[in-house]
Design an enzyme around this catalytic site. Structure first.
Site, PDB file in Angstrom:
ATOM      1  N   GLY A 222      -0.848  -3.012   4.945  1.00 34.27           N
ATOM      2  CA  GLY A 222      -1.659  -2.888   6.148  1.00 34.27           C
ATOM      3  C   GLY A 222      -0.858  -3.146   7.411  1.00 34.27           C
ATOM      4  N   GLY A 251      -2.522   5.112   4.044  1.00 27.93           N
ATOM      5  CA  GLY A 251      -1.683   4.904   2.870  1.00 27.93           C
ATOM      6  C   GLY A 251      -1.264   6.213   2.229  1.00 27.93           C
ATOM      7  N   ASP A 252      -2.153   7.196   2.244  1.00 30.13           N
ATOM      8  CA  ASP A 252      -1.827   8.511   1.703  1.00 30.13           C
ATOM      9  C   ASP A 252      -0.764   9.188   2.561  1.00 30.13           C
ATOM     10  OD1 ASP A 252      -3.954   7.991  -0.074  1.00 30.13           O
ATOM     11  OD2 ASP A 252      -5.389   8.852   1.340  1.00 30.13           O
TER      12      ASP A 252
END
Length: 314
Positions: A222, A251-252
Site C-alpha cells: 500500500g 496492485g494489478d
C-alpha cells in the site's frame, strides 16, 4: 505478449453518490461501466503501455458479451471461453467523501467441460507469451488446486507464470513453484498466519512464501511501498504520491509494470511507478506512459526492516 487469465471476470458498474443512506432512494451523480477482474486489469495496464496482451476469460450471457466489447475497444485481444452461466456483474458505490462500498457477485459455476476448455485455451494462447499472469478468485466449480494445474502446465510448456491470488488457491499453487507471486499486505499476512507491523515483518513473510515454493515474491504494501524478494536478495521500492484518488486496480497495475519490464530486480522500479500512477487516477483507470513519474521512484537493496507500516495488518 503478456497473456492474462481471469477465471472469474466481471462487469463492474460504479455509481457516484453523495452519501450512502440505507433504506432511502439515492440518486447517482455519475456512473461508469468497466470490464473487471484482476487479470483483466493487468491486461488493461499492459495495453495502456502500448504492448500486446491477450486476455483469457470465461464469458457468458449479455454481461460477458459486454465485457468482451469493452476490452476490444481498449485494444485488448480476448480469447473467450463460452460458458452457460452469465458473467457476474459487480456494483460499486462511490461516496463523495471517498468511501467505496462494493458488492461482488459470486459468478457462474463452471462445468467440467468448461473447466477443461479454459485450461486448453490457456495452453493454446500461451505459445507466444513472454509471461502468463493468473489473477483473482476462482469461480464456483474450480477446485482450489486449479491454479496449481495451470502453473504446472505453463512450466511444462516453457512459459513463465505470475500468480496473484490468495487463500487455499495460493497455498496449493506454491507447490508448483510459480515464477512470481504478488500478494498485498493482507494476503501476505493470511499466507503466514500472523500480523504484519513493520516492513521487516513483511520481508520475513515474503521469505517464508519463497520457502513454500514461490521463486519470487512481489509484495504490495500500500502506501508503504513494495517488496521484491527472490533468490538473489531483497529490494524495497517506494514513490512520492501527491494525491491519492483511487487504489482500485493499483496492485494489478504494479504487476503489469513488473511484467512489462521483464521481471526481476530491475523491474521493481517499473512496478512501483505503475502502482503510484494508478492511485493518482480516478476509479480503475490504468496509467499510460505519460502518467508515470520514474523520478519519484526510489529502489534500494537496504530494506528498512524497522520501519512501522502505515497500514499494519492485524
Amino acid at each position: 505478449m503478456i497473456l492474462t487469465v481471469t477465471p472469474n471476470p466481471s462487469l463492474d458498474r460504479t455509481y457516484e453518490v453523495p452519501a450512502l443512506d440505507r433504506g432511502e432512494v439515492i440518486r447517482a451523480t455519475g456512473e461508469r461501466m468497466d470490464p473487471g477482474g484482476k487479470g483483466v486489469n493487468v491486461s488493461r495496464a499492459v495495453a495502456a503501455a502500448g504492448q500486446r496482451t491477450v486476455a483469457v476469460l470465461p464469458l457468458g450471457g449479455a454481461p460477458g458479451a459486454l465485457v468482451a466489447d469493452l476490452l476490444d475497444a481498449q485494444g485488448i485481444e480476448v480469447a473467450p471461453v463460452p460458458v452457460a452461466g452469465a458473467t457476474r456483474s459487480n456494483i460499486a458505490l462511490a461516496e463523495s467523501d471517498g468511501v467505496l462500498t462494493k458488492i461482488n457477485a459470486p459468478g457462474p459455476e463452471l462445468s467440467p467441460d468448461e473447466q477443461e476448455l479454459l485450461l486448453e485455451t490457456v495452453r493454446a494462447q500461451s505459445r507466444d507469451a513472454a509471461w502468463i499472469a493468473c489473477c483473482g478468485s476462482l469461480p464456483r466449480g474450480l477446485a482450489p488446486s486449479w491454479y496449481a494445474d495451470v502453473v504446472a502446465r505453463a512450466h511444462a510448456g516453457g512459459a513463465r507464470i505470475a500468480l496473484d491470488t490468495s487463500g487455499r488457491a495460493l497455498q496449493e499453487a506454491l507447490r508448483e513453484r510459480p515464477d512470481v507471486v504478488k500478494p498485498n499486505a493482507e494476503e501476505l499476512a493470511e499466507a503466514v498466519g500472523r500480523p504484519l507491523a513493520t516492513v521487516g515483518d513483511a520481508l520475513k513473510a515474503a521469505e517464508e512464501l519463497r520457502e513454500m515454493g514461490a521463486r519470487a515474491v512481489l509484495a504490495s504494501l500500500g502506501a508503504d511501498g513494495q517488496l521484491l524478494v527472490d533468490a538473489s536478495g531483497a529490494w524495497f521500492g517506494s514513490a512520492r504520491v501527491d494525491v491519492v484518488r483511487s487504489n482500485v486496480g493499483a496492485g494489478d497495475s504494479s504487476l503489469a509494470g513488473f511484467l512489462i519490464a521483464g521481471g526481476g530486480p530491475d523491474a521493481l522500479a517499473s512496478a512501483v511507478a505503475h502502482g503510484a500512477a494508478a492511485v493518482q487516477l480516478p476509479g480503475s483507470v490504468m496509467p499510460t506512459p505519460a502518467d508515470l513519474d520514474p523520478a519519484a521512484v526510489t529502489v534500494t537493496a537496504e530494506v528498512p526492516v524497522d520501519r512501522p507500516l502505515k497500514e499494519p495488518v492485524s
